[in-house]
Design a protein around this motif. Structure first.
Motif, PDB file in Angstrom:
ATOM      1  N   LYS A 150    -117.587   7.499   2.381  1.00  0.00           N
ATOM      2  CA  LYS A 150    -117.975   8.766   3.015  1.00  0.00           C
ATOM      3  C   LYS A 150    -118.005   8.630   4.530  1.00  0.00           C
ATOM      4  O   LYS A 150    -117.560   9.530   5.249  1.00  0.00           O
ATOM      5  CB  LYS A 150    -119.337   9.223   2.502  1.00  0.00           C
ATOM      6  CG  LYS A 150    -119.334   9.694   1.068  1.00  0.00           C
ATOM      7  CD  LYS A 150    -120.750  10.039   0.635  1.00  0.00           C
ATOM      8  CE  LYS A 150    -120.855  10.267  -0.845  1.00  0.00           C
ATOM      9  NZ  LYS A 150    -122.246  10.469  -1.283  1.00  0.00           N
ATOM     10  N   GLN A 174    -115.627  10.539   7.503  1.00  0.00           N
ATOM     11  CA  GLN A 174    -116.081  11.239   8.711  1.00  0.00           C
ATOM     12  C   GLN A 174    -115.211  10.892   9.915  1.00  0.00           C
ATOM     13  O   GLN A 174    -115.105  11.668  10.856  1.00  0.00           O
ATOM     14  CB  GLN A 174    -117.547  10.889   9.013  1.00  0.00           C
ATOM     15  CG  GLN A 174    -118.528  11.381   7.991  1.00  0.00           C
ATOM     16  CD  GLN A 174    -118.584  12.894   7.918  1.00  0.00           C
ATOM     17  OE1 GLN A 174    -118.387  13.593   8.910  1.00  0.00           O
ATOM     18  NE2 GLN A 174    -118.844  13.408   6.737  1.00  0.00           N
ATOM     19  N   GLU A 191    -113.127  10.987  -0.387  1.00  0.00           N
ATOM     20  CA  GLU A 191    -112.833  11.070   1.050  1.00  0.00           C
ATOM     21  C   GLU A 191    -112.178  12.400   1.405  1.00  0.00           C
ATOM     22  O   GLU A 191    -112.496  12.995   2.428  1.00  0.00           O
ATOM     23  CB  GLU A 191    -111.908   9.924   1.478  1.00  0.00           C
ATOM     24  CG  GLU A 191    -112.630   8.822   2.182  1.00  0.00           C
ATOM     25  CD  GLU A 191    -111.685   7.805   2.757  1.00  0.00           C
ATOM     26  OE1 GLU A 191    -111.275   7.961   3.923  1.00  0.00           O
ATOM     27  OE2 GLU A 191    -111.369   6.835   2.044  1.00  0.00           O
ATOM     28  N   HIS A 192    -111.261  12.861   0.559  1.00  0.00           N
ATOM     29  CA  HIS A 192    -110.637  14.162   0.804  1.00  0.00           C
ATOM     30  C   HIS A 192    -111.696  15.256   0.851  1.00  0.00           C
ATOM     31  O   HIS A 192    -111.640  16.160   1.691  1.00  0.00           O
ATOM     32  CB  HIS A 192    -109.590  14.501  -0.263  1.00  0.00           C
ATOM     33  CG  HIS A 192    -108.260  13.864  -0.034  1.00  0.00           C
ATOM     34  ND1 HIS A 192    -107.489  14.106   1.076  1.00  0.00           N
ATOM     35  CD2 HIS A 192    -107.547  12.989  -0.805  1.00  0.00           C
ATOM     36  CE1 HIS A 192    -106.362  13.416   1.004  1.00  0.00           C
ATOM     37  NE2 HIS A 192    -106.379  12.730  -0.128  1.00  0.00           N
ATOM     38  N   GLN A 193    -112.684  15.190  -0.030  1.00  0.00           N
ATOM     39  CA  GLN A 193    -113.766  16.178  -0.036  1.00  0.00           C
ATOM     40  C   GLN A 193    -114.572  16.116   1.258  1.00  0.00           C
ATOM     41  O   GLN A 193    -114.923  17.148   1.837  1.00  0.00           O
ATOM     42  CB  GLN A 193    -114.689  15.961  -1.234  1.00  0.00           C
ATOM     43  CG  GLN A 193    -114.053  16.265  -2.565  1.00  0.00           C
ATOM     44  CD  GLN A 193    -114.924  15.822  -3.743  1.00  0.00           C
ATOM     45  OE1 GLN A 193    -116.006  15.289  -3.554  1.00  0.00           O
ATOM     46  NE2 GLN A 193    -114.427  16.040  -4.947  1.00  0.00           N
ATOM     47  N   VAL A 194    -114.827  14.908   1.724  1.00  0.00           N
ATOM     48  CA  VAL A 194    -115.580  14.724   2.971  1.00  0.00           C
ATOM     49  C   VAL A 194    -114.804  15.323   4.141  1.00  0.00           C
ATOM     50  O   VAL A 194    -115.358  16.039   4.981  1.00  0.00           O
ATOM     51  CB  VAL A 194    -115.904  13.235   3.224  1.00  0.00           C
ATOM     52  CG1 VAL A 194    -116.446  13.010   4.617  1.00  0.00           C
ATOM     53  CG2 VAL A 194    -116.866  12.718   2.168  1.00  0.00           C
ATOM     54  N   LYS A 213    -112.462  17.663   4.034  1.00  0.00           N
ATOM     55  CA  LYS A 213    -112.419  19.129   3.904  1.00  0.00           C
ATOM     56  C   LYS A 213    -113.730  19.776   4.334  1.00  0.00           C
ATOM     57  O   LYS A 213    -113.717  20.808   5.007  1.00  0.00           O
ATOM     58  CB  LYS A 213    -112.100  19.525   2.456  1.00  0.00           C
ATOM     59  CG  LYS A 213    -110.655  19.384   2.084  1.00  0.00           C
ATOM     60  CD  LYS A 213    -110.432  19.837   0.654  1.00  0.00           C
ATOM     61  CE  LYS A 213    -109.001  19.576   0.241  1.00  0.00           C
ATOM     62  NZ  LYS A 213    -108.738  19.964  -1.138  1.00  0.00           N
ATOM     63  N   LYS A 214    -114.856  19.201   3.934  1.00  0.00           N
ATOM     64  CA  LYS A 214    -116.158  19.745   4.320  1.00  0.00           C
ATOM     65  C   LYS A 214    -116.337  19.736   5.843  1.00  0.00           C
ATOM     66  O   LYS A 214    -116.915  20.649   6.413  1.00  0.00           O
ATOM     67  CB  LYS A 214    -117.294  18.932   3.698  1.00  0.00           C
ATOM     68  CG  LYS A 214    -117.586  19.266   2.275  1.00  0.00           C
ATOM     69  CD  LYS A 214    -118.809  18.462   1.824  1.00  0.00           C
ATOM     70  CE  LYS A 214    -119.063  18.659   0.353  1.00  0.00           C
ATOM     71  NZ  LYS A 214    -120.193  17.864  -0.120  1.00  0.00           N
ATOM     72  N   ARG A 215    -115.850  18.691   6.443  1.00  0.00           N
ATOM     73  CA  ARG A 215    -116.021  18.535   7.886  1.00  0.00           C
ATOM     74  C   ARG A 215    -115.175  19.538   8.659  1.00  0.00           C
ATOM     75  O   ARG A 215    -115.581  20.026   9.694  1.00  0.00           O
ATOM     76  CB  ARG A 215    -115.656  17.096   8.269  1.00  0.00           C
ATOM     77  CG  ARG A 215    -116.027  16.757   9.691  1.00  0.00           C
ATOM     78  CD  ARG A 215    -115.444  15.459  10.160  1.00  0.00           C
ATOM     79  NE  ARG A 215    -113.998  15.582  10.197  1.00  0.00           N
ATOM     80  CZ  ARG A 215    -113.152  14.688   9.698  1.00  0.00           C
ATOM     81  NH1 ARG A 215    -113.619  13.619   9.122  1.00  0.00           N
ATOM     82  NH2 ARG A 215    -111.864  14.863   9.775  1.00  0.00           N
ATOM     83  N   ASP A 216    -114.000  19.833   8.142  1.00  0.00           N
ATOM     84  CA  ASP A 216    -113.075  20.731   8.871  1.00  0.00           C
ATOM     85  C   ASP A 216    -113.452  22.160   8.793  1.00  0.00           C
ATOM     86  O   ASP A 216    -114.123  22.848   8.463  1.00  0.00           O
ATOM     87  CB  ASP A 216    -111.640  20.562   8.339  1.00  0.00           C
ATOM     88  CG  ASP A 216    -111.075  19.212   8.711  1.00  0.00           C
ATOM     89  OD1 ASP A 216    -111.614  18.561   9.622  1.00  0.00           O
ATOM     90  OD2 ASP A 216    -110.089  18.795   8.084  1.00  0.00           O
TER      91      ASP A 216
END
Length: 93
Positions: free
Chosen positions: A31, A35, A85-88, A90-93
């Protein structure tokens, strides 16, 4: 003398607890890496996957673990962590 099956199972359960804790720790680091990464290509990182598989295969040989099993487990684990990691990202963007 062989240990009783119940004792063997207790030892296996203890190892399972340790493994799950280590997987959780690895997941937290994944995770953190998510980031830092900016693109899907950075998340996929096929060169890094190859490095990890090579490294754990060597560890397996050194320790007497089943190399095929270790490689299979790591490929599955890495695939799951890549999804995380892809989910992390996407959430950040």
């Amino acid at each position: 003398m062989t240990k009783p099956l119940a004792d063997i199972r207790l030892e296996i359960d203890e190892i399972d607890q340790q493994l799950v804790r280590l997987i959780a720790s690895r997941g937290e680091l994944v995770k953190e890496a998510g980031q830092v990464k900016k693109t899907a290509q950075e998340v996929e990182a096929p060169d890094r996957v190859a490095q990890v598989i090579d490294k754990v295969s060597r560890y397996a040989l050194e320790t007497g673990a089943d190399v095929r099993l270790v490689e299979t487990l790591y490929r599955q684990m890495i695939a799951g962590f890549i999804q995380l990691e892809h989910q992390v990202v996407k959430k950040r963007d």
